[in-house]
Structures are given as structure tokens and as C-alpha cells.
Scaffold this motif. Sequence first.
Motif, mmCIF file in Angstrom:
data_model
loop_
_atom_site.group_PDB
_atom_site.id
_atom_site.type_symbol
_atom_site.label_atom_id
_atom_site.label_comp_id
_atom_site.label_asym_id
_atom_site.label_seq_id
_atom_site.Cartn_x
_atom_site.Cartn_y
_atom_site.Cartn_z
ATOM 1 N N GLN A 25 0.828 -1.205 0.000
ATOM 2 C CA GLN A 25 0.000 0.000 0.000
ATOM 3 C C GLN A 25 0.862 1.253 0.000
ATOM 4 N N ARG A 26 1.931 1.232 0.785
ATOM 5 C CA ARG A 26 2.845 2.372 0.844
ATOM 6 C C ARG A 26 3.539 2.569 -0.505
ATOM 7 N N ASP A 27 3.954 1.470 -1.135
ATOM 8 C CA ASP A 27 4.599 1.550 -2.442
ATOM 9 C C ASP A 27 3.636 2.081 -3.503
ATOM 10 N N ALA A 28 2.390 1.622 -3.467
ATOM 11 C CA ALA A 28 1.395 2.082 -4.444
ATOM 12 C C ALA A 28 1.101 3.566 -4.255
ATOM 13 N N ALA A 29 0.978 4.001 -3.008
ATOM 14 C CA ALA A 29 0.727 5.422 -2.737
ATOM 15 C C ALA A 29 1.922 6.274 -3.154
ATOM 16 N N LEU A 30 3.128 5.766 -2.936
ATOM 17 C CA LEU A 30 4.332 6.489 -3.328
ATOM 18 C C LEU A 30 4.414 6.616 -4.844
ATOM 19 N N MET A 31 4.101 5.548 -5.569
ATOM 20 C CA MET A 31 4.139 5.594 -7.037
ATOM 21 C C MET A 31 3.071 6.541 -7.571
ATOM 22 N N LYS A 32 1.896 6.536 -6.954
ATOM 23 C CA LYS A 32 0.825 7.444 -7.377
ATOM 24 C C LYS A 32 1.247 8.898 -7.168
ATOM 25 N N SER A 33 1.847 9.181 -6.022
ATOM 26 C CA SER A 33 2.301 10.543 -5.738
ATOM 27 C C SER A 33 3.411 10.978 -6.688
ATOM 28 N N ALA A 34 4.334 10.070 -6.987
ATOM 29 C CA ALA A 34 5.414 10.383 -7.924
ATOM 30 C C ALA A 34 4.860 10.653 -9.313
ATOM 31 N N SER A 35 3.865 9.887 -9.726
ATOM 32 C CA SER A 35 3.243 10.096 -11.038
ATOM 33 C C SER A 35 2.500 11.431 -11.091
ATOM 34 N N GLN A 36 1.825 11.785 -10.005
ATOM 35 C CA GLN A 36 1.129 13.067 -9.958
ATOM 36 C C GLN A 36 2.121 14.227 -10.018
ATOM 37 N N LEU A 37 3.239 14.101 -9.319
ATOM 38 C CA LEU A 37 4.264 15.145 -9.349
ATOM 39 C C LEU A 37 4.853 15.266 -10.750
ATOM 40 N N ILE A 89 10.459 10.644 -14.940
ATOM 41 C CA ILE A 89 10.763 11.279 -13.661
ATOM 42 C C ILE A 89 10.086 10.528 -12.510
ATOM 43 N N ALA A 90 8.880 10.034 -12.761
ATOM 44 C CA ALA A 90 8.143 9.339 -11.698
ATOM 45 C C ALA A 90 8.891 8.101 -11.220
ATOM 46 N N GLN A 91 9.461 7.335 -12.150
ATOM 47 C CA GLN A 91 10.198 6.139 -11.748
ATOM 48 C C GLN A 91 11.449 6.506 -10.955
ATOM 49 N N ALA A 92 12.132 7.565 -11.374
ATOM 50 C CA ALA A 92 13.326 8.002 -10.644
ATOM 51 C C ALA A 92 12.959 8.472 -9.237
ATOM 52 N N LEU A 93 11.890 9.257 -9.130
ATOM 53 C CA LEU A 93 11.428 9.712 -7.816
ATOM 54 C C LEU A 93 11.026 8.528 -6.945
ATOM 55 N N TYR A 94 10.309 7.588 -7.544
ATOM 56 C CA TYR A 94 9.857 6.410 -6.803
ATOM 57 C C TYR A 94 11.043 5.627 -6.254
ATOM 58 N N ARG A 95 12.045 5.381 -7.109
ATOM 59 C CA ARG A 95 13.221 4.632 -6.655
ATOM 60 C C ARG A 95 13.939 5.360 -5.525
ATOM 61 N N GLN A 96 14.099 6.673 -5.667
ATOM 62 C CA GLN A 96 14.820 7.444 -4.658
ATOM 63 C C GLN A 96 14.043 7.510 -3.344
ATOM 64 N N LEU A 97 12.753 7.791 -3.430
ATOM 65 C CA LEU A 97 11.947 7.931 -2.214
ATOM 66 C C LEU A 97 11.667 6.576 -1.571
ATOM 67 N N ARG A 98 11.539 5.533 -2.367
ATOM 68 C CA ARG A 98 11.297 4.199 -1.817
ATOM 69 C C ARG A 98 12.497 3.758 -0.995
ATOM 70 N N HIS A 99 13.681 4.089 -1.471
ATOM 71 C CA HIS A 99 14.899 3.760 -0.722
ATOM 72 C C HIS A 99 14.852 4.432 0.651
ATOM 73 N N GLY A 100 14.387 5.674 0.696
ATOM 74 C CA GLY A 100 14.284 6.391 1.959
ATOM 75 C C GLY A 100 13.228 5.800 2.871
ATOM 76 N N THR A 101 12.102 5.362 2.311
ATOM 77 C CA THR A 101 11.045 4.789 3.146
ATOM 78 C C THR A 101 11.439 3.420 3.664
ATOM 79 N N LEU A 102 12.222 2.665 2.885
ATOM 80 C CA LEU A 102 12.698 1.368 3.363
ATOM 81 C C LEU A 102 13.657 1.546 4.536
ATOM 82 N N ALA A 103 14.518 2.551 4.451
ATOM 83 C CA ALA A 103 15.454 2.826 5.544
ATOM 84 C C ALA A 103 14.686 3.260 6.793
ATOM 85 N N ASP A 104 13.640 4.076 6.603
ATOM 86 C CA ASP A 104 12.828 4.514 7.741
ATOM 87 C C ASP A 104 12.116 3.331 8.376
#
Length: 118
Positions: A25-37, A89-104
Amino acid sequence: MIDRINASSLKSASVPSAPLSAKDQRDAALMKSASQLEGMFVQQLYKAMRETVPQQEGIVSGGAGEDIFTGLLDQHLAAETPKQWEHGIAQALYRQLRHGTLADATQDSVTTPDSNTR
């Protein structure tokens, strides 16, 4: 009149999908937000490009109707353009932000000793 029924929509309607895990769910929401951005970025890009084109140069001025139409056209193009990009850009944002959420998430799961127990 007989309506056509899409087999895939019928299949998905009859078989309930398994609930998504919190991570999914977190990954799907992150991808949706990256696509919207990405869509907002492309829309602003089209808007900036359109501002560089001289207005009122034609025989007939379009007025407010033309402004509304070009704004809606830019929105539509901004939504469709990223679909054509293989690595956007969405895929790049997703990869970068997902890495941060996994660390968190990893830090949250690790328990730290309380200072009172020393």
C-alpha cells in the motif's frame, strides 16, 4: 441492444483480490504521488513553453475561449506525455523515495535500548 462485456473486467469483478500488505500500500501510494508530481511538472513545462510563443499574431484572436482550450490541451498532453516515457521522472522519484522509506521502516523496526535500563 446488447452491451459488450469485457472479459477481464468480469473476471476482476467476480474474484476478490487479496488485501495489500502495508508495504504494498505504501509503495502504491508512493508511485501514485510520484506520477502526480511528474504530471504537474510536465504541465508546468507545457505552460512555460506556450508562454514563449507570441500571442495575438494570427488573423483572428481566440480570446478567452482559446486560453481555456489551450489550458485544457496542456493538461491532457501533460497527462499523456509521461506514458510514452520509458524511464520517466516518476520512476526516478519512486526509486529514490522508496529507498528512503525502506530505511525509515528498518529503523522503526529496530528497537533501541532505553536509557533507563543501563
